[in-house]
Design a protein around this motif. Sequence first.
Motif, mmCIF file in Angstrom:
data_model
loop_
_atom_site.group_PDB
_atom_site.id
_atom_site.type_symbol
_atom_site.label_atom_id
_atom_site.label_comp_id
_atom_site.label_asym_id
_atom_site.label_seq_id
_atom_site.Cartn_x
_atom_site.Cartn_y
_atom_site.Cartn_z
ATOM 1 N N ILE A 104 -3.231 2.821 5.039
ATOM 2 C CA ILE A 104 -4.066 3.844 4.551
ATOM 3 C C ILE A 104 -5.548 3.712 4.649
ATOM 4 N N GLU A 105 -6.226 5.096 4.940
ATOM 5 C CA GLU A 105 -7.799 5.018 5.007
ATOM 6 C C GLU A 105 -8.348 4.784 3.623
ATOM 7 N N THR A 106 -8.890 3.708 3.262
ATOM 8 C CA THR A 106 -9.775 3.547 2.010
ATOM 9 C C THR A 106 -11.152 3.969 2.031
ATOM 10 N N LEU A 112 -6.373 -0.168 4.549
ATOM 11 C CA LEU A 112 -5.320 -1.159 3.840
ATOM 12 C C LEU A 112 -4.053 -0.781 4.412
ATOM 13 N N SER A 113 -3.497 -2.035 4.950
ATOM 14 C CA SER A 113 -2.182 -1.944 5.545
ATOM 15 C C SER A 113 -1.160 -2.824 4.448
ATOM 16 N N TYR A 157 -3.215 -6.377 3.911
ATOM 17 C CA TYR A 157 -4.130 -6.589 5.137
ATOM 18 C C TYR A 157 -5.315 -5.731 5.146
ATOM 19 N N TYR A 158 -6.621 -5.692 4.692
ATOM 20 C CA TYR A 158 -7.630 -4.852 4.638
ATOM 21 C C TYR A 158 -8.478 -5.276 5.486
ATOM 22 N N HIS A 159 -8.987 -4.276 6.379
ATOM 23 C CA HIS A 159 -10.145 -4.577 7.261
ATOM 24 C C HIS A 159 -11.160 -3.408 7.743
ATOM 25 N N SER A 160 -12.278 -3.765 7.719
ATOM 26 C CA SER A 160 -13.304 -2.478 8.403
ATOM 27 C C SER A 160 -13.835 -3.157 9.554
ATOM 28 N N ASP A 161 -14.862 -2.678 10.091
ATOM 29 C CA ASP A 161 -15.631 -3.010 11.306
ATOM 30 C C ASP A 161 -15.866 -4.453 11.329
ATOM 31 N N LYS A 162 -16.481 -4.846 9.879
ATOM 32 C CA LYS A 162 -17.076 -6.247 10.047
ATOM 33 C C LYS A 162 -16.411 -7.270 9.142
ATOM 34 N N PHE A 163 -15.395 -6.707 8.231
ATOM 35 C CA PHE A 163 -14.752 -7.758 7.098
ATOM 36 C C PHE A 163 -13.280 -7.501 7.247
#
Length: 304
Positions: A104-106, A112-113, A157-163
């Motif tokens: 889901i897009e946070t 967040l997966s 598992y959460y991710h963005s472009d940098k984290f």
Amino acid sequence: MKKIYLIVVLFVGLVSYAQQDAQYTQYMYNTMSVNPAYAGSRGVFSLSALHRSQWVGLDGAPETQTFNVNAPVSDKIGLGLSVVNDKIGPTSETFFDAMFSYSIETSRNGKLSFGIKGGLNLLNIDFDHLSRYQNEPTMIENNVNSKLSPNVGAGLYYHSDKFYVGMSVPNILETKYFDNESFSVAQEKMNFYFITGYVFDLSSSLKLKPAILTKLVSGAPLQVDVSANFTFNEKFTLGAAYRLDAAWSALAGFNINRGTMLGFAYDKEITELGNTSFNNGSFEILLRFELFNRYQKLLPPRYF
């Protein structure tokens, strides 16, 4: 002295084998092996293979091979397959797992997966090899050498472009092996993982990528891996890592092209075992291959 260490390795392999999952130094590039929620998170078809030889020069030392393939099948769903073969002394265990993740897009750049996996574990013990080092006629007479058992796992598992940050339990079922046939008991234990990392832009051509992996399992010391990698011009990566009270590591990587990466790692033990003349350290090699289509050519590069 070398034979004494061999017997110790074999004893650990039989009595406490499978308490801990396989160990990786390049965990930041091999996340799906410990967290099913990672499946599909890179946004492309991704295939990776890793080989690890631990304590090179010591007979019966651990060796691990992993093969992972994963891809997104929609904006929210990712699928993956993983095969891990882990060998120590006369014992080997192979994991076959299928993985499913839902994302889901946070935020504009964050997802967040939730991930689950199911599979089979195949444990083999070569009693003919073992009988040369210890006397266990009960096991040999019964010719017990392999067991197949199911297992399941889960992760976030959460991710963005940098984290990125993730938590997982790759194997939830605690299966016992051979407990009725002999005094030697191998038992699966739940391993709890926490992983996180960040990408710092030091300049237009230099990036710093620190990462941490923590593993907790009942009956074993807490394992903490801390690493820092520098990436130059999005081509070359050099770094170092420290495994708490266990080893120092050197890491290197090379992006052959946009879709192909080659990684290396070397560990030097700082334990008493590392001071022996026949332990030449541990080595890892990793190859990752990814397929991009014309609609994905504008995606920002991923560093984890």
